[in-house]
Design a protein around this motif. Structure first.
Motif, PDB file in Angstrom:
ATOM      1  N   ALA A  31      50.519  39.784  32.249  1.00 42.11           N
ATOM      2  CA  ALA A  31      49.452  40.596  31.653  1.00 42.11           C
ATOM      3  C   ALA A  31      48.169  39.779  31.553  1.00 42.11           C
ATOM      4  N   GLU A  32      48.308  38.518  31.180  1.00 50.46           N
ATOM      5  CA  GLU A  32      47.134  37.632  31.083  1.00 50.46           C
ATOM      6  C   GLU A  32      46.502  37.394  32.453  1.00 50.46           C
ATOM      7  N   ILE A  33      47.354  37.201  33.472  1.00 53.37           N
ATOM      8  CA  ILE A  33      46.823  36.980  34.823  1.00 53.37           C
ATOM      9  C   ILE A  33      46.052  38.210  35.300  1.00 53.37           C
ATOM     10  N   ALA A  34      46.648  39.400  35.053  1.00 44.55           N
ATOM     11  CA  ALA A  34      45.953  40.631  35.437  1.00 44.55           C
ATOM     12  C   ALA A  34      44.618  40.733  34.712  1.00 44.55           C
ATOM     13  N   ALA A  35      44.643  40.506  33.409  1.00 52.35           N
ATOM     14  CA  ALA A  35      43.425  40.622  32.610  1.00 52.35           C
ATOM     15  C   ALA A  35      42.380  39.598  33.040  1.00 52.35           C
ATOM     16  N   ILE A 133      41.305  36.231  43.228  1.00 49.74           N
ATOM     17  CA  ILE A 133      42.529  35.788  43.914  1.00 49.74           C
ATOM     18  C   ILE A 133      42.955  34.400  43.433  1.00 49.74           C
ATOM     19  N   SER A 134      41.985  33.497  43.273  1.00 55.89           N
ATOM     20  CA  SER A 134      42.307  32.149  42.799  1.00 55.89           C
ATOM     21  C   SER A 134      42.963  32.200  41.428  1.00 55.89           C
ATOM     22  N   TYR A 135      42.451  33.091  40.587  1.00 60.00           N
ATOM     23  CA  TYR A 135      43.021  33.203  39.243  1.00 60.00           C
ATOM     24  C   TYR A 135      44.476  33.660  39.320  1.00 60.00           C
ATOM     25  N   ILE A 136      44.761  34.585  40.218  1.00 59.28           N
ATOM     26  CA  ILE A 136      46.142  35.072  40.365  1.00 59.28           C
ATOM     27  C   ILE A 136      47.041  33.957  40.898  1.00 59.28           C
ATOM     28  N   VAL A 137      46.600  33.309  41.990  1.00 54.23           N
ATOM     29  CA  VAL A 137      47.396  32.217  42.562  1.00 54.23           C
ATOM     30  C   VAL A 137      47.590  31.116  41.516  1.00 54.23           C
ATOM     31  N   GLY A 138      46.479  30.734  40.869  1.00 55.55           N
ATOM     32  CA  GLY A 138      46.554  29.694  39.848  1.00 55.55           C
ATOM     33  C   GLY A 138      47.490  30.069  38.721  1.00 55.55           C
TER      34      GLY A 138
END
Lengths: 210, 210
Positions: A31-35, A133-138
């Motif tokens: 949820a945090e990654i999505a947000a 995208i970087s935030y998701i991968v990270g």
């Protein structure tokens, strides 16, 4: 990407201190990654659009000013050359040559009076996409150990090792690009992650104990 | 502050979709606020320090180049004036006057060749501190309803109302400062928050359903 690694890592660390089930850690982490990816990616994209609007409205205003109050605008060009330390005579000549071509003149005012560079819409879009995208991968990196371990603390230990190594590598290469000491930069980024995780863990523990 | 409002809001929204107890939402929310404020505040501070190091190392290099290869550096100054559209003659005079004072010359190269402004260490520290505090304040707002309601969905409804209003107000005033349409800016920021929360909620629901 550094935020994407740090914040989900620290959040998961915090929850590991408070809950037993890794299932909940995974839900909160995703949820945090999505947000975070939407807030940063979309936020960055819209900020870029706003910047373009701002640039265009200033551009229009400068064009009008060059038409309506050319004398005052010439004074501003002269001030720029005066600040560079040029003599009265060269200032004068430079202003005269500079202001012959109105488009060049306006470009000059935009760049050196207002300090605005023409924003690139395509690049803003691409950069926002990359941030998201970087935030998701990270974020997936620190979260992944929790998929394989049922116990939060075990997950946390593996997650800490993997994430801190990744943060170091990330900081190392980022520093090399900007030309500062790579090892120092790597340690810095790693330290931020460790402090954030330790704080989140402590806070979660404290509240859980209430 | 906008991120501080958006991310904890969306995280809490996501968890409301998956867990019944608001206690856990509060723990996760506070852990996220701690992590985010440290990552952004401390991260911003260290980025500022890195920028200062970078500036100083470039400054040293420019000083050396002005001593060692003055002719090449003079060419670069001349290119700058040529790009402004000045005549060969004025370019020449400007370069001669410009390069008399070596400190001014180096300042000029830093600013107009490299596009680097002298970073202000005090300001960087203050700005990082403000970012950290804003994130905390921003995060407490969407989280506060969960303190008063035992039921996650009720907390989410109140939180959504409060947070979306705050995001609108925030976007409104931020847009007014940058000179773009305030209502449009407010709606934009609000929309990002709503999308992030809706995604986090949906993802958490989907995983919970697995």
């Amino acid at each position: 990407m550094s935020d994407g690694l740090t914040v989900p890592f620290a959040l998961a660390a915090g929850l590991s201190g408070a809950v037993d089930s890794t299932n909940l850690i995974i839900i909160a982490g995703l949820a945090e990654i999505a947000a975070g990816s939407i807030a940063m990616g979309l936020g960055g994209y819209l900020a870029g659009k706003t910047e373009i609007d701002h640039y265009n409205s200033e551009l229009k205003r400068e064009h009008e000013e060059v038409e309506l109050v050319p004398q005052r605008e010439k004074e501003e060009v002269k001030d720029f050359f005066a600040n560079l330390g040029l003599s009265e005579e060269v200032q004068h000549q430079a202003v005269n040559e500079m202001t012959k071509d109105k488009d060049k003149w306006v470009d000059f005012m935009m760049k050196y009076e207002l300090g605005l560079d023409k924003p690139d819409e395509k690049r803003a879009r691409k950069s926002a996409f990359n941030i998201g995208i970087s935030y998701i991968v990270g974020g997936i990196i620190p979260l992944s150990p929790y998929f394989f371990f049922k116990d939060g603390i075990t997950g946390l230990k593996i997650s800490a090792i993997i994430t801190l190594i990744c943060l170091f590598i990330f900081g190392y290469f980022k520093s090399r690009i900007t030309g500062v000491s790579p090892v120092g930069g790597g340690l810095r980024v790693m330290l931020i992650g460790a402090i954030a995780a330790a704080c989140a863990f402590t806070i979660a523990r404290l509240i859980e104990g209430l």
